[in-house]
Design a protein around this motif. Structure first.
Motif, PDB file in Angstrom:
ATOM      1  N   VAL A 234      -2.669 -14.774  10.512  1.00  0.00           N
ATOM      2  CA  VAL A 234      -3.849 -13.904  10.357  1.00  0.00           C
ATOM      3  C   VAL A 234      -4.826 -14.108  11.502  1.00  0.00           C
ATOM      4  CG1 VAL A 234      -5.782 -13.272   8.857  1.00  0.00           C
ATOM      5  CG2 VAL A 234      -3.565 -13.815   7.845  1.00  0.00           C
ATOM      6  N   THR A 235      -4.822 -15.298  12.096  1.00  0.00           N
ATOM      7  CA  THR A 235      -5.745 -15.595  13.200  1.00  0.00           C
ATOM      8  C   THR A 235      -5.112 -15.381  14.574  1.00  0.00           C
ATOM      9  OG1 THR A 235      -5.120 -17.945  13.296  1.00  0.00           O
ATOM     10  CG2 THR A 235      -6.855 -17.342  11.741  1.00  0.00           C
ATOM     11  N   ALA A 236      -3.896 -14.814  14.616  1.00  0.00           N
ATOM     12  CA  ALA A 236      -3.161 -14.712  15.881  1.00  0.00           C
ATOM     13  C   ALA A 236      -3.784 -13.712  16.850  1.00  0.00           C
ATOM     14  CB  ALA A 236      -1.706 -14.339  15.618  1.00  0.00           C
ATOM     15  N   CYS A 237      -4.428 -12.683  16.339  1.00  0.00           N
ATOM     16  CA  CYS A 237      -5.135 -11.707  17.182  1.00  0.00           C
ATOM     17  C   CYS A 237      -6.098 -10.935  16.296  1.00  0.00           C
ATOM     18  CB  CYS A 237      -4.159 -10.762  17.894  1.00  0.00           C
ATOM     19  SG  CYS A 237      -3.287  -9.598  16.807  1.00  0.00           S
ATOM     20  N   GLU A 238      -6.844 -10.020  16.880  1.00  0.00           N
ATOM     21  CA  GLU A 238      -7.772  -9.217  16.086  1.00  0.00           C
ATOM     22  C   GLU A 238      -7.020  -8.296  15.135  1.00  0.00           C
ATOM     23  OE1 GLU A 238     -11.866  -8.361  18.341  1.00  0.00           O
ATOM     24  OE2 GLU A 238     -10.148  -7.455  19.329  1.00  0.00           O
ATOM     25  N   CYS A 239      -7.674  -7.957  14.043  1.00  0.00           N
ATOM     26  CA  CYS A 239      -7.165  -7.005  13.063  1.00  0.00           C
ATOM     27  C   CYS A 239      -7.926  -5.689  13.208  1.00  0.00           C
ATOM     28  CB  CYS A 239      -7.351  -7.528  11.635  1.00  0.00           C
ATOM     29  SG  CYS A 239      -6.649  -9.162  11.314  1.00  0.00           S
ATOM     30  N   LEU A 240      -7.389  -4.641  12.603  1.00  0.00           N
ATOM     31  CA  LEU A 240      -8.064  -3.351  12.571  1.00  0.00           C
ATOM     32  C   LEU A 240      -8.521  -3.077  11.144  1.00  0.00           C
ATOM     33  CD1 LEU A 240      -8.887  -0.715  14.011  1.00  0.00           C
ATOM     34  CD2 LEU A 240      -6.611   0.193  13.448  1.00  0.00           C
ATOM     35  N   LEU A 241      -9.808  -2.857  10.962  1.00  0.00           N
ATOM     36  CA  LEU A 241     -10.395  -2.624   9.649  1.00  0.00           C
ATOM     37  C   LEU A 241     -10.789  -1.160   9.512  1.00  0.00           C
ATOM     38  CD1 LEU A 241     -11.440  -3.865   6.976  1.00  0.00           C
ATOM     39  CD2 LEU A 241     -13.622  -4.264   8.145  1.00  0.00           C
ATOM     40  N   LEU A 242     -10.373  -0.531   8.418  1.00  0.00           N
ATOM     41  CA  LEU A 242     -10.659   0.876   8.178  1.00  0.00           C
ATOM     42  C   LEU A 242     -11.403   1.057   6.860  1.00  0.00           C
ATOM     43  CD1 LEU A 242      -7.138   2.467   8.923  1.00  0.00           C
ATOM     44  CD2 LEU A 242      -9.027   2.116  10.540  1.00  0.00           C
ATOM     45  N   LEU A 243     -12.472   1.855   6.896  1.00  0.00           N
ATOM     46  CA  LEU A 243     -13.081   2.365   5.675  1.00  0.00           C
ATOM     47  C   LEU A 243     -12.536   3.769   5.476  1.00  0.00           C
ATOM     48  CD1 LEU A 243     -15.112   1.969   3.345  1.00  0.00           C
ATOM     49  CD2 LEU A 243     -16.820   3.112   4.793  1.00  0.00           C
ATOM     50  N   LEU A 244     -11.884   3.987   4.335  1.00  0.00           N
ATOM     51  CA  LEU A 244     -11.246   5.262   4.034  1.00  0.00           C
ATOM     52  C   LEU A 244     -11.991   5.977   2.919  1.00  0.00           C
ATOM     53  CD1 LEU A 244      -7.533   3.984   3.908  1.00  0.00           C
ATOM     54  CD2 LEU A 244      -8.804   4.836   5.899  1.00  0.00           C
ATOM     55  N   ALA A 245     -11.803   7.286   2.841  1.00  0.00           N
ATOM     56  CA  ALA A 245     -12.390   8.075   1.767  1.00  0.00           C
ATOM     57  C   ALA A 245     -11.311   8.920   1.107  1.00  0.00           C
ATOM     58  CB  ALA A 245     -13.511   8.968   2.293  1.00  0.00           C
ATOM     59  N   LEU A 246     -11.420   9.021  -0.214  1.00  0.00           N
ATOM     60  CA  LEU A 246     -10.537   9.888  -0.993  1.00  0.00           C
ATOM     61  C   LEU A 246     -11.346  10.420  -2.177  1.00  0.00           C
ATOM     62  CD1 LEU A 246      -7.513  10.863  -1.171  1.00  0.00           C
ATOM     63  CD2 LEU A 246      -7.199   9.022  -2.844  1.00  0.00           C
ATOM     64  N   PRO A 247     -12.257  11.370  -1.913  1.00  0.00           N
ATOM     65  CA  PRO A 247     -13.108  11.881  -2.985  1.00  0.00           C
ATOM     66  C   PRO A 247     -12.352  12.858  -3.886  1.00  0.00           C
ATOM     67  CG  PRO A 247     -13.600  13.005  -0.930  1.00  0.00           C
ATOM     68  CD  PRO A 247     -12.588  11.939  -0.599  1.00  0.00           C
ATOM     69  N   GLY A 248     -12.930  13.085  -5.055  1.00  0.00           N
ATOM     70  CA  GLY A 248     -12.397  14.113  -5.940  1.00  0.00           C
ATOM     71  C   GLY A 248     -11.260  13.674  -6.829  1.00  0.00           C
ATOM     72  N   ARG A 249     -10.950  12.383  -6.868  1.00  0.00           N
ATOM     73  CA  ARG A 249      -9.885  11.887  -7.725  1.00  0.00           C
ATOM     74  C   ARG A 249     -10.483  11.246  -8.971  1.00  0.00           C
ATOM     75  NH1 ARG A 249      -4.886  11.167  -4.855  1.00  0.00           N
ATOM     76  NH2 ARG A 249      -4.139  10.210  -6.802  1.00  0.00           N
ATOM     77  N   PRO A 250      -9.789  11.314 -10.106  1.00  0.00           N
ATOM     78  CA  PRO A 250     -10.337  10.673 -11.314  1.00  0.00           C
ATOM     79  C   PRO A 250     -10.401   9.159 -11.206  1.00  0.00           C
ATOM     80  CG  PRO A 250      -8.114  11.518 -11.713  1.00  0.00           C
ATOM     81  CD  PRO A 250      -8.544  12.056 -10.386  1.00  0.00           C
ATOM     82  N   GLU A 251      -9.461   8.536 -10.462  1.00  0.00           N
ATOM     83  CA  GLU A 251      -9.463   7.088 -10.303  1.00  0.00           C
ATOM     84  C   GLU A 251     -10.121   6.719  -8.980  1.00  0.00           C
ATOM     85  OE1 GLU A 251      -7.024   9.366  -9.818  1.00  0.00           O
ATOM     86  OE2 GLU A 251      -5.131   8.236  -9.902  1.00  0.00           O
ATOM     87  N   PRO A 252     -10.644   5.504  -8.868  1.00  0.00           N
ATOM     88  CA  PRO A 252     -11.285   5.091  -7.616  1.00  0.00           C
ATOM     89  C   PRO A 252     -10.300   5.116  -6.452  1.00  0.00           C
ATOM     90  CG  PRO A 252     -11.850   3.581  -9.392  1.00  0.00           C
ATOM     91  CD  PRO A 252     -10.776   4.474  -9.916  1.00  0.00           C
ATOM     92  N   ALA A 253     -10.807   5.459  -5.263  1.00  0.00           N
ATOM     93  CA  ALA A 253      -9.963   5.510  -4.074  1.00  0.00           C
ATOM     94  C   ALA A 253      -9.303   4.163  -3.799  1.00  0.00           C
ATOM     95  CB  ALA A 253     -10.798   5.942  -2.867  1.00  0.00           C
ATOM     96  N   SER A 254     -10.023   3.066  -4.041  1.00  0.00           N
ATOM     97  CA  SER A 254      -9.446   1.740  -3.793  1.00  0.00           C
ATOM     98  C   SER A 254      -8.270   1.473  -4.721  1.00  0.00           C
ATOM     99  CB  SER A 254     -10.516   0.657  -3.955  1.00  0.00           C
ATOM    100  OG  SER A 254     -11.158   0.766  -5.212  1.00  0.00           O
TER     101      SER A 254
END
Length: 325
Positions: free
Chosen positions: A116-136
């Motif tokens: 996990v510490t071998a190099c940088e990671c890419l972090l994304l905040l995503l959106a999925l509106p309009g669904r009955p269940e949470p996007a996460s």
């Protein structure tokens, strides 16, 4: 039971009473929830429902699968709201997986620190509106289990491909409560609070478009990080060839020594008769056979046993629902 003096955590953040109790006293969660509540007003629940967090790990970088993950995410209805690179150290590893590492073997923890510490990671905040269940919750389900053998077609880890229990490309926050907590682990207040504000200030209800930013970061990460073959067979072949070259060099001395023992052990590993990755590293050092960081990572993550027998994690991981922890 809630901790004395801790705030009550709304049920929309987690379906698990134990998680709500633990997170009520979790500094990461509390600081992130405070930041969101300060700028969110009456839109806190909407933000938590509509957004998900995805971390693309170093194995996705070196295997050149970042772009494939981004394209999969977009093809499956998610929008990329925001993207950034993050670097984790051993403290970040323990914070991010704090409620599961108590059931992890020492091999698994050591391997996590290494890759996990071998190099940088890419972090994304995503959106999925309009669904009955949470996007996460949606993302947590469709990313697929940590074990590649349990993934199914249509899941991210199956469609893009992963290598083993740990080298599985991505990590996703399981529920809205995890989204908030992990944003605090991975981002400081100066990053997190403006992100909440910018996301919630879009009065027209539209979703910010972070696709260009995300793909630009893919190019930056891949240009800065050499590609690596993460298949176990490749690493075993390369180390066997190196061991045999060392054996040739000492054969005239009348004994194979450490290089010969290393070649023999690698043969047993390749034949499925041994999983002694630490023995491989020990003999390689004795035989002066160089082993790269990523070769160490490949050996460890492919050959280790991830669990402490009989142990149960403090909180379930949706990637391994139903498995003994």
């Amino acid at each position: 039971m809630a901790h004395p003096g801790a705030p009550e955590i709304p049920t929309f953040l987690s379906a698990l009473p134990r998680k709500r109790s633990l997170y009520a006293a979790d500094t990461y969660f509390r600081e992130s929830f405070e930041d969101l509540s300060t700028v969110g007003g009456g839109r806190v629940e909407q933000f938590c429902h509509d957004h998900a967090l995805l971390l693309l790990k170093p194995d996705a970088v070196v295997s050149r699968r970042l772009g494939a993950v981004l394209r999969w995410v977009l093809a499956n209805g998610f929008s990329i709201v925001w993207a950034a690179t993050v670097a984790l150290d051993r403290h970040g590893v323990r914070a991010l997986w704090q409620y599961g590492l108590n059931a992890a073997s020492r091999d698994r923890r050591d391997a996590a620190d290494l890759y996990v510490t071998a190099c940088e990671c890419l972090l994304l905040l995503l959106a999925l509106p309009g669904r009955p269940e949470p996007a996460s919750s949606v993302l947590s389900a469709v990313k697929g289990p940590a074990d590649p053998g349990r993934c199914r077609p249509g899941q991210l880890r199956y469609d893009v491909g992963s290598f083993n229990y740990q080298l599985n490309l991505v990590h996703a926050a399981d529920e809205p409560a995890d989204l908030l907590r992990e944003l605090a682990v991975l981002c400081d207040h100066e990053t997190r609070a403006p992100l909440y504000r910018r996301t919630l200030d879009r009065r027209d209800g539209s979703v910010a478009d972070g696709r260009s930013e995300a793909f630009a970061l893919v190019e930056r990460l891949e240009s800065a990080t050499p590609a690596v073959d993460l298949h176990l067979d490749r690493t075993l072949r390369d180390l066997t060839a190196a061991a045999e070259r060392r054996t040739e060099g000492v054969r005239d001395a009348g004994a194979p020594g450490a290089a010969g023992e290393l070649a023999a052990l690698l043969g047993r590993v390749r034949g499925g008769r041994s999983r002694d990755w630490r023995g491989v590293l020990r003999l390689a050092e004795c035989a002066e056979v160089p082993v790269s960081r990523w070769q160490r990572i490949v050996l460890a993550t492919h050959l280790l046993d991830p669990y402490v027998p009989g142990a149960t994690s403090l909180l379930p991981d949706s990637s391994d629902a139903g498995e003994s922890r």
